[in-house]
Design an enzyme around this catalytic site. Structure first.
Site, mmCIF file in Angstrom:
data_model
loop_
_atom_site.group_PDB
_atom_site.id
_atom_site.type_symbol
_atom_site.label_atom_id
_atom_site.label_comp_id
_atom_site.label_asym_id
_atom_site.label_seq_id
_atom_site.Cartn_x
_atom_site.Cartn_y
_atom_site.Cartn_z
ATOM 1 N N CYS A 165 46.151 72.916 6.835
ATOM 2 C CA CYS A 165 45.537 72.020 7.821
ATOM 3 C C CYS A 165 45.296 70.634 7.248
ATOM 4 O O CYS A 165 45.398 69.640 7.963
ATOM 5 C CB CYS A 165 44.240 72.627 8.349
ATOM 6 S SG CYS A 165 43.013 72.976 7.075
ATOM 7 N N GLU B 144 37.337 73.884 13.482
ATOM 8 C CA GLU B 144 38.225 73.226 12.514
ATOM 9 C C GLU B 144 39.631 73.395 13.064
ATOM 10 O O GLU B 144 40.154 74.502 13.121
ATOM 11 C CB GLU B 144 38.077 73.875 11.142
ATOM 12 C CG GLU B 144 38.632 73.013 10.015
ATOM 13 C CD GLU B 144 40.107 73.277 9.751
ATOM 14 O OE1 GLU B 144 40.951 72.544 10.320
ATOM 15 O OE2 GLU B 144 40.400 74.202 9.002
#
Length: 501
Positions: A278, A244
Site C-alpha cells: 500500500c 487504511e
C-alpha cells in the site's frame, strides 16, 4: 492448538483457498454467517471484561508470551503466509519479524501511554482535580488485507489487545489460514483468555456481518470503494470506523541526491512483494538534470530481478488474480498515451507473474499515475525543480506515504514537510514501517485514522474526563444559590484577567 471456532456446530458452507502460483488447492475454510459472527463477538466480549480488568502489566506479560510463541513458530507462520500469498519464504519471514517488533512495542508501551493523566485546571476551577483516562472500547472488528496478511492487521489487533479490547478478525478470503493460525497461537499462549481474539473466515458477506455484529469499532484495510461500502454499514449504528485504503506513493529525487542509493531504494520500494504494497513506490519525480542518470540506474537494477516460484526469485506471483488485468491496463494505457517503457512493457504481464516495468514520460492524467497499480510497475517522470515535484506528488487523491532523496537530511525534511502524505521517509523508502512508535495512516482516498505508535494505542480507546472536587470553592458558580452580586464580581474579575495580554 485450541479451536477458535465460536459456532456450536460445524458450518455447512466452505470455500477453498488456492496457490496464487499454481492454482492448486491449499485448504478448506468455513464461511461464517451473521449468527456465527455475532457469536464470535459475544464470546470475545465475555472474555474481554476480565482482560480489561487486568493491570496493564499483566496484559503486557500475556502479550509478550504470545509474541514468544509466534517467534517460536516463526517458520510455520511464514510458511503459511508464503503459501497463501505466493511471496518468497524470506519475505514472509521478514513480515513475521516486523510484526513481532510492533507487538512487543504495543505490549510494553500500552501501560505508560494509556495510564490516567492529570491535567491542569483554571482559576475558577482550582478546587477541582482533573484527569484524563483512556478506557478500552470493548470488542474491535478487524478486516484485514491479503498482501501482508499478518503485519498489516496486527497493527490493529496487537494494539487493540494491548489497550484492553477483545478482537474479532476477518482475514482476506485469500489468506484465511494466516488469521486462523494467529488466533490459535494466541489461545495456546494465553489459554485463560481463549476467545479474546477470534478469527472468522469468509468473503464480503462475512465482513458485512462483522460490521453489523455490534463491535465497538471496525478497523478496515482495503480499497477505497470497499471502505465506503463498509463505512456505510457502520454509519447505520454509528460504529466508529478506521480505514487504511492504499496509496499512490511518490518519491522526489533532487539534483544533489545520491543516485545509487535512490535507485536502489526505488527498485525495492516499487518491486518488493510484486509491488503489492500500500505504501510502495509507484511514482517518481526526478529533477530534469539527473532524470536520465536515475532512470539508467533503476533499469540496471530492476533488470537483474527475476520473478517466479524458484528460490532465486526476487518476488512471486500476483496474489489477487484480478490485479493482473489492472496492471496490464495501466501499462498499455500509459504507452498508448506517449510514455516510454524503459524496461519491460505490456509483454511483461504473463499471469500470474508480472516482470518489472519501468516507465517514463507518463502523462499525469494517465491511469498509471492516478490509480493504484499495486504491481511491479514504477513511473519516473522528469520535473523542472523541487516545487514542481511537490505539486505533482500532492496532486494525487491518495495521501499515504512518500519519500525524498537529497544530499542533506535537513533539506529533505523541509521538502517532506510540504507533502500531504501521512508518513514520509528521507533518503530511504518505507523507513517509517519498521518504527513501531510512529503512527501510520493517510487521508483522502488513503483513508483516515492511525495505527501504530501512541496514536494507534489511543485509537482503540474511549477518552473519559474526570474531576474530583478537592474543597468547597469560595464562590460556587455552579449553584442557583449564588447571589447576583457575587456572580457579577466574578464576571468582572474574569473580564479584567482576560483583557490582559
Amino acid at each position: 492448538m485450541t479451536d477458535t471456532t465460536p459456532a456450536a456446530a460445524p458450518l455447512a458452507a466452505t470455500f477453498t483457498t488456492r496457490s496464487p502460483a499454481t492454482g492448486e488447492p491449499i485448504a478448506e475454510h468455513p464461511v461464517y454467517g451473521p449468527e456465527e459472527v455475532s457469536r464470535a463477538a459475544d464470546r470475545a466480549r465475555s472474555v474481554q471484561a476480565g482482560w480489561a480488568a487486568l493491570p496493564a502489566s499483566r496484559r503486557r506479560d500475556h502479550l509478550l508470551r504470545w509474541k514468544k510463541v509466534i517467534a517460536t513458530e516463526l517458520d510455520a507462520v511464514a510458511r503459511t503466509i508464503a503459501e497463501e500469498t505466493g511471496k518468497p519464504a524470506g519475505d514472509a519471514a521478514l513480515e513475521v519479524v516486523l510484526t513481532l517488533e510492533h507487538l512487543a512495542w504495543a505490549a510494553r508501551n500500552a501501560g505508560p501511554v494509556l495510564r490516567r493523566r492529570k491535567v491542569g485546571t483554571g482559576l475558577f476551577t482550582v478546587h477541582q482535580r482533573a484527569s484524563v483516562v483512556h478506557r478500552p472500547l470493548g470488542v474491535i472488528g478487524v478486516i484485514g488485507p491479503w498482501n501482508y496478511p499478518l503485519y498489516t492487521p496486527m497493527g490493529s489487533i496487537g494494539y487493540a489487545l494491548a489497550a484492553g479490547n477483545g478482537v474479532v478478525f476477518k482475514p482476506s478470503e485469500l489468506t484465511p489460514g494466516t488469521g486462523v493460525l494467529l488466533a490459535g497461537l494466541f489461545d495456546a499462549a494465553v489459554p485463560e483468555y481463549a476467545g479474546l481474539l477470534t478469527t472468522v473466515t469468509g468473503a464480503a458477506s462475512t465482513g458485512d456481518a462483522l460490521a453489523r455484529s455490534g463491535v465497538d469499532k471496525l478497523a478496515f484495510t482495503g480499497s477505497p470503494g470497499t471502505a465506503r461500502k463498509v463505512m456505510a454499514v457502520c454509519a447505520e449504528t454509528l460504529t466508529p470506523f478506521l480505514a487504511e485504503c492504499g496509496g499512490k506513493d511518490a518519491v522526489i529525487v533532487t539534483a544533489d541526491a545520491d543516485l545509487n542509493a535512490a535507485a536502489d531504494a526505488i527498485v525495492w520500494g516499487a518491486l518488493s512483494n510484486a509491488g503489492q504494497t500500500c505504501a510502495g513506490v509507484e511514482r517518481v519525480y526526478a529533477v530534469r538534470e539527473i532524470h536520465t542518470q536515475l532512470c539508467e540506474r533503476v533499469v540496471e537494477r530492476a533488470g537483474t530481478l527475476r520473478t517466479g516460484a524458484g528460490a532465486d526469485a526476487a518476488y512471486g506471483p500476483m496474489t489477487l488474480p484480478g490485479q493482473v488485468d489492472i496492471i496490464e491496463r495501466h501499462v498499455t494505457g500509459a504507452v498508448a498515451a506517449g510514455a516510454r517503457a524503459l524496461l519491460g512493457g505490456p509483454e511483461s504481464v504473463r499471469a500470474p507473474y508480472v516482470a518489472p516495468v519501468v516507465l517514463t514520460g507518463v502523462p499525469e492524467d494517465a491511469a498509471a499515475m492516478t490509480e493504484e497499480t499495486f504491481g511491479p510497475v514504477v513511473a519516473i517522470n522528469a520535473v523542472a525543480d523541487v516545487d514542481e515535484a511537490v505539486d505533482r506528488a500532492n496532486a494525487s487523491r491518495y495521501a499515504l506515504g512518500a519519500a525524498v532523496f537529497c544530499r542533506k537530511g535537513r533539506t529533505g525534511a523541509a521538502i517532506a514537510a510540504r507533502l500531504r502524505a501521512g508518513a514520509v521517509s528521507v533518503n530511504s523508502v518505507l523507513g517509517f514501517a519498521a518504527v513501531p512508535a510512529l503512527p501510520f495512516g493517510g487521508s483522502q482516498d488513503s483513508g483516515f485514522g492511525r495505527i501504530h505508535g501512541e496514536e494507534g494505542l489511543r485509537s482503540f480507546t474511549s477518552v473519559q474526563s474526570a474531576t474530583v472536587q478537592r474543597f468547597t470553592p469560595p464562590i460556587a458558580l455552579t449553584s442557583f444559590g449564588i447571589p447576583a452580586a457575587t456572580r457579577e464580581r466574578a464576571v468582572r474579575l474574569a473580564r479584567a484577567l482576560h483583557r490582559r495580554r
